[in-house]
Design an enzyme around this catalytic site. Structure first.
Site, PDB file in Angstrom:
ATOM      1  N   ASP A  30       0.699  -1.048  -0.115  1.00  0.00           N
ATOM      2  CA  ASP A  30      -0.091   0.018  -0.140  1.00  0.00           C
ATOM      3  C   ASP A  30       0.862   1.396  -0.142  1.00  0.00           C
ATOM      4  O   ASP A  30       1.923   1.252   0.405  1.00  0.00           O
ATOM      5  CB  ASP A  30      -0.988  -0.036   1.337  1.00  0.00           C
ATOM      6  CG  ASP A  30      -2.186   1.003   1.176  1.00  0.00           C
ATOM      7  OD1 ASP A  30      -2.293   1.345  -0.052  1.00  0.00           O
ATOM      8  OD2 ASP A  30      -2.529   1.412   2.191  1.00  0.00           O
ATOM      9  N   ASN A  78     -10.693  -3.130  -5.399  1.00  0.00           N
ATOM     10  CA  ASN A  78      -9.828  -2.137  -6.167  1.00  0.00           C
ATOM     11  C   ASN A  78     -10.619  -1.725  -7.515  1.00  0.00           C
ATOM     12  O   ASN A  78     -10.075  -0.856  -8.223  1.00  0.00           O
ATOM     13  CB  ASN A  78      -8.469  -2.583  -6.270  1.00  0.00           C
ATOM     14  CG  ASN A  78      -7.642  -2.263  -5.124  1.00  0.00           C
ATOM     15  OD1 ASN A  78      -6.729  -3.187  -4.791  1.00  0.00           O
ATOM     16  ND2 ASN A  78      -7.943  -1.310  -4.187  1.00  0.00           N
TER      17      ASN A  78
HETATM   18  C1  IPE Z   1      -1.319   0.058  -3.095  1.00  0.00           C
HETATM   19  O1  IPE Z   1      -1.364   1.312  -3.442  1.00  0.00           O
HETATM   20  C2  IPE Z   1      -1.894  -0.788  -4.602  1.00  0.00           C
HETATM   21  C3  IPE Z   1      -3.233  -1.139  -4.884  1.00  0.00           C
HETATM   22  C4  IPE Z   1      -4.160  -1.025  -3.947  1.00  0.00           C
HETATM   23  C5  IPE Z   1      -3.595  -1.707  -6.259  1.00  0.00           C
HETATM   24  P1  IPE Z   1      -2.479   2.367  -3.488  1.00  0.00           P
HETATM   25  O2  IPE Z   1      -2.935   2.509  -4.834  1.00  0.00           O
HETATM   26  O3  IPE Z   1      -3.740   1.871  -2.501  1.00  0.00           O
HETATM   27  O4  IPE Z   1      -1.797   3.589  -2.826  1.00  0.00           O
HETATM   28  P2  IPE Z   1      -2.579   4.678  -1.819  1.00  0.00           P
HETATM   29  O5  IPE Z   1      -2.988   3.983  -0.727  1.00  0.00           O
HETATM   30  O6  IPE Z   1      -3.619   5.491  -2.429  1.00  0.00           O
HETATM   31  O7  IPE Z   1      -1.333   5.558  -1.717  1.00  0.00           O
HETATM   32  C1  IPE Z   2      -5.524  -2.656   0.081  1.00  0.00           C
HETATM   33  O1  IPE Z   2      -5.051  -1.355  -0.230  1.00  0.00           O
HETATM   34  C2  IPE Z   2      -5.393  -3.574  -1.090  1.00  0.00           C
HETATM   35  C3  IPE Z   2      -4.183  -3.648  -1.681  1.00  0.00           C
HETATM   36  C4  IPE Z   2      -3.100  -3.102  -1.424  1.00  0.00           C
HETATM   37  C5  IPE Z   2      -4.082  -4.452  -2.959  1.00  0.00           C
HETATM   38  P1  IPE Z   2      -6.195  -0.315  -0.421  1.00  0.00           P
HETATM   39  O2  IPE Z   2      -5.410   0.931  -0.678  1.00  0.00           O
HETATM   40  O3  IPE Z   2      -7.211  -0.616  -1.410  1.00  0.00           O
HETATM   41  O4  IPE Z   2      -7.118  -0.362   0.988  1.00  0.00           O
HETATM   42  P2  IPE Z   2      -7.881   1.034   1.690  1.00  0.00           P
HETATM   43  O5  IPE Z   2      -8.777   1.349   0.676  1.00  0.00           O
HETATM   44  O6  IPE Z   2      -6.927   1.947   2.050  1.00  0.00           O
HETATM   45  O7  IPE Z   2      -8.824   0.673   2.712  1.00  0.00           O
HETATM   46 MG    MG Z   3      -4.069   2.260  -0.641  1.00  0.00          MG
END
Ligand code: IPE
Ligand code: IPE
Ligand code: MG
Length: 252
Positions: A30, A78
């Site tokens: 994340d 996602n």
């Molecule tokens: C994690 O990074 C990757 C996926 C969920 C695919 P994020 O895209 O959630 O990054 P933030 O949390 O918005 O910074």
């Molecule tokens: C969790 O991250 C899913 C992945 C890293 C694949 P998200 O960024 O989707 O989670 P939330 O929305 O912060 O809970």
């Molecule tokens: Mg995230």
């Protein structure tokens, strides 16, 4: 095993007992989007760098002797993201799969995909199947990549499979045990993670490994996934090794 890194990072590595490593580490990848936004870049740029970080950390886990690494790369939730972001993640996944098919035998890394693959394109599903087939022949460290994965969905899927076995006369509800139920999960045959790491600062599971993490030790860090390093991993392992795991009992 490669010692060069440890020699240059003895501050953290010195705190890690390499004879007592967790067998299985799970990581929620994340913080990619925020990493990019802080640099004035599109969120997709963060996913590209995050994919590189994953390569580095997965290789390092293999080098130090972690048997299982499970990463959360794309959740069932996602899909709610803008289409171009989802598209970029799928392109990165394809690139990774093609590269893995070429290199996993040489590296002796088993790749497994956990989640519901049905919404993926036929091309991606074909590549996932190829990776799984190559993995069947290998013996090394196992890396599980969770794609279109959700912990609740996994449990429902397992319950459906069990119900089907009952209807077919292969199982009986009153004989179901926790161990037997685990055999219906995507993670069948894999020990539960002892350590769950979440970079990016959030302190939640976001539907990851709900069953398997019943007794996992959680480690949170504000470091965003693209900035995550081997040193951060060692820091998490050192913290884990200082935890008092009681499993509901008392210290004797
Ligand atoms: C994690 O990074 C990757 C996926 C969920 C695919 P994020 O895209 O959630 O990054 P933030 O949390 O918005 O910074
Ligand atoms: C969790 O991250 C899913 C992945 C890293 C694949 P998200 O960024 O989707 O989670 P939330 O929305 O912060 O809970
Ligand atoms: Mg995230």
């Amino acid at each position: 095993m490669k010692l060069s890194f440890w020699k240059t990072h003895t501050d953290t590595a010195g705190q890690v007992d390499f004879s007592r490593l967790p067998r299985h580490i799970a990581i929620i990848l994340d913080g990619n989007g925020r990493w990019a936004q802080r640099r004035g870049l599109p969120r997709t740029a963060g996913h590209k760098v995050g994919a590189e970080t994953f390569r580095t950390i997965a290789t390092y886990c293999r080098d130090i002797g972690i048997q299982y690494l499970t990463v959360y790369a794309f959740s069932t939730e996602n899909w709610r993201r803008p289409p171009d972001e989802v598209e970029t993640i799928m392109v990165l996944l394809k690139r990774y799969l093609l590269e893995a098919i070429d290199t996993m035998e040489r590296d002796n890394v088993r790749l497994r995909f956990m989640g519901d693959m049905t919404p993926l394109t036929a091309e991606l599903r074909g590549l996932v199947d190829q990776c799984n087939a190559i993995s069947d022949r290998l013996t090394g460290c196992q890396c599980n990549i969770c794609i279109n994965y959700g912990g609740r969905g996994e449990i429902v899927h397992a319950a459906q499979s069990f119900a089907r076995d009952c209807l077919d006369g292969r199982a009986r509800p009153e004989e179901l045990t926790e161990e037997a139920f685990e055999g219906y999960l995507y993670s069948a045959g894999i020990p539960s993670p002892e350590l769950l790491i979440r970079p990016g600062g959030e302190q939640r599971l976001s539907n990851f490994l709900l069953w398997q993490c019943a007794y996992a030790e959680f480690y949170y860090t504000n470091v965003l996934w693209p900035d995550f390093t081997k040193r951060e991993l060692l820091r998490a392992i050192a913290a884990y090794q200082h935890r008092d795991r009681r499993f509901g009992g008392v210290k004797t």
